[in-house]
Enzyme design. Structure first.
Site, PDB file in Angstrom:
ATOM      1  N   ASN A  95       0.829  -1.207   0.000  1.00  0.00           N
ATOM      2  CA  ASN A  95       0.000   0.000   0.000  1.00  0.00           C
ATOM      3  C   ASN A  95       0.862   1.254   0.000  1.00  0.00           C
ATOM      4  O   ASN A  95       1.895   1.308   0.666  1.00  0.00           O
ATOM      5  CB  ASN A  95      -0.931   0.013   1.209  1.00  0.00           C
ATOM      6  CG  ASN A  95      -1.906  -1.149   1.183  1.00  0.00           C
ATOM      7  OD1 ASN A  95      -2.057  -1.806   0.152  1.00  0.00           O
ATOM      8  ND2 ASN A  95      -2.560  -1.418   2.295  1.00  0.00           N
ATOM      9  N   HIS A 112       5.953  -0.704  -2.750  1.00  0.00           N
ATOM     10  CA  HIS A 112       5.438  -0.033  -3.952  1.00  0.00           C
ATOM     11  C   HIS A 112       5.448   1.493  -3.818  1.00  0.00           C
ATOM     12  O   HIS A 112       4.751   2.178  -4.567  1.00  0.00           O
ATOM     13  CB  HIS A 112       4.025  -0.531  -4.283  1.00  0.00           C
ATOM     14  CG  HIS A 112       4.000  -1.950  -4.791  1.00  0.00           C
ATOM     15  ND1 HIS A 112       2.846  -2.706  -4.883  1.00  0.00           N
ATOM     16  CD2 HIS A 112       5.007  -2.748  -5.234  1.00  0.00           C
ATOM     17  CE1 HIS A 112       3.146  -3.900  -5.361  1.00  0.00           C
ATOM     18  NE2 HIS A 112       4.450  -3.965  -5.581  1.00  0.00           N
ATOM     19  N   CYS A 120      12.225  12.695  -8.380  1.00  0.00           N
ATOM     20  CA  CYS A 120      12.608  13.349  -9.635  1.00  0.00           C
ATOM     21  C   CYS A 120      13.009  12.268 -10.637  1.00  0.00           C
ATOM     22  O   CYS A 120      13.949  11.501 -10.387  1.00  0.00           O
ATOM     23  CB  CYS A 120      13.777  14.310  -9.408  1.00  0.00           C
ATOM     24  SG  CYS A 120      14.393  15.008 -10.957  1.00  0.00           S
ATOM     25  N   CYS A 139      12.224  19.945  -9.570  1.00  0.00           N
ATOM     26  CA  CYS A 139      12.935  19.159  -8.551  1.00  0.00           C
ATOM     27  C   CYS A 139      13.735  20.118  -7.685  1.00  0.00           C
ATOM     28  O   CYS A 139      14.480  20.959  -8.215  1.00  0.00           O
ATOM     29  CB  CYS A 139      13.859  18.155  -9.248  1.00  0.00           C
ATOM     30  SG  CYS A 139      15.048  17.385  -8.120  1.00  0.00           S
ATOM     31  N   LEU A 205     -10.772 -11.061   2.804  1.00  0.00           N
ATOM     32  CA  LEU A 205     -12.233 -11.090   2.695  1.00  0.00           C
ATOM     33  C   LEU A 205     -12.677 -12.285   1.871  1.00  0.00           C
ATOM     34  O   LEU A 205     -13.655 -12.967   2.193  1.00  0.00           O
ATOM     35  CB  LEU A 205     -12.712  -9.787   2.040  1.00  0.00           C
ATOM     36  CG  LEU A 205     -14.198  -9.478   2.073  1.00  0.00           C
ATOM     37  CD1 LEU A 205     -14.700  -9.382   3.508  1.00  0.00           C
ATOM     38  CD2 LEU A 205     -14.480  -8.172   1.341  1.00  0.00           C
ATOM     39  N   ALA A 222     -10.890  -7.383   7.236  1.00  0.00           N
ATOM     40  CA  ALA A 222      -9.630  -7.187   7.965  1.00  0.00           C
ATOM     41  C   ALA A 222      -9.872  -6.608   9.355  1.00  0.00           C
ATOM     42  O   ALA A 222      -9.181  -6.988  10.311  1.00  0.00           O
ATOM     43  CB  ALA A 222      -8.710  -6.264   7.156  1.00  0.00           C
TER      44      ALA A 222
END
Ligand code: BJW
Length: 235
Positions: A95, A112, A120, A139, A205, A222
């Site tokens: 997440n 992730h 940048c 940047c 689930l 959850a």
């Protein structure tokens, strides 16, 4: 039968289902994000090159949703477990939200990336993302106007893989929570854990794509099944 009581080292992998009850959308469920957005356009480097404004719009909206959301009972239970056994628990999440941290968890491995960070694309400098990002944002390090969210898109290498692999190699128990088992390399962690001799538990689930690989599967939201499992392991 419980598989979790005597585990010394626990690796927990979380997915979008962990944050679903906080109001953040999953990807592949009915009404999930990929039913409304083309992942090739918003979650690949090629999509970003074609239309950076669209990609920023997608992530700006998700950042706004995240800021309006609160951790649920599952985030709080995982943070509690980490406080209870800080040296034994490795938290890995796919997440990009910060709800585990806001629940009190520390050193969460965001494989992730994170919505709260900017990257940048020219010089790889990273910094705290503003609430709203635009393609023309310069940047702060090199000035290039190639600012992107610090998110791992398809075809890119997930973050902190060496740390994750080391934790899996030493795991006694691997727990996957709220992830569909469709996206690699995360979907392969259960096999790596089994190879290392760990027991494996799925909390979801609905049964995931790789449910057959888990020694045990507990189905339910959850916010119920995670606190139940944490209470069990702490007792
Ligand atoms: C609940 C619930 C509730 C709901 N309670 N549960 C062919 C074969 C194999 C691999 C590939 C292939 N072709 C390409 C690849 C590689 C590719 C890949 O896996 N593609 C597949 C689609 C096939 N992977 C990559 O490109 C990755 N990089 C890579 O592989 O580099 C090379 C490498 C190789 C080996 C080692 C290391 C590196 C990068 C993947 C990047 C993924 N990026 C995204 C988007 C960016 C992040 C963002 O915008 O948020 O990450 S895609 C999206 O999927 C997002 C998620 O993190 C990820 C996983 O989704 P997740 O969390 O599982 O969500 P859902 O929606 O799928 O499932 C929700 C689950 O929750 C369900 O199970 C529900 O039941 C459950 N649920 N409510 C409990 N209340």
């Amino acid at each position: 039968m419980t598989i979790s009581m005597n585990a010394e080292r626990i690796v927990i992998l979380t997915g979008a289902g962990l944050s679903a009850e906080s109001g953040l959308g999953t990807f592949r469920d009915k009404d999930g994000l990929w039913t409304r957005y083309d992942l090739n356009e918003v979650a690949t480097p090629e999509g970003f090159a074609r239309n950076p404004a669209l990609v920023h719009e997608f992530y700006n909206a998700r950042r706004a949703n995240m800021l309006a959301a609160n951790p649920n009972a599952a985030h709080l239970a995982l943070a509690d477990l980490q406080h209870f056994a800080p040296d034994r628990v490795t938290l890995v999440t796919q997440n990009v939200d910060d709800l585990l941290e806001r629940a009190g968890a520390r050193e969460v491995i965001h494989m992730h990336g994170e919505l709260t960070r900017a990257l940048c694309a020219s010089c790889d400098h990273r910094w705290d993302a503003p609430e709203t990002m635009q393609p023309t944002d310069p940047c702060p390090a090199c000035g290039a106007q190639s600012t992107r969210p610090d998110i791992v898109w398809f075809g890119e290498f997930p973050y902190q893989m060496e740390r994750i692999e080391a934790a899996l190699t030493n795991a006694d128990l691997f727990v996957a929570i709220g992830t569909s088992g469709n996206v690699y390399p995360a979907a392969g962690f259960v096999q790596e854990a089994i190879f290392a001799g760990a027991r494996t538990l799925e909390l979801n689930l609905e049964a995931s794509a790789n449910t057959g690989l888990f020694h045990e599967s507990r189905l339910g939201p959850a916010s119920l099944v995670v606190p139940e499992w944490v209470a069990e392991i702490r007792s």
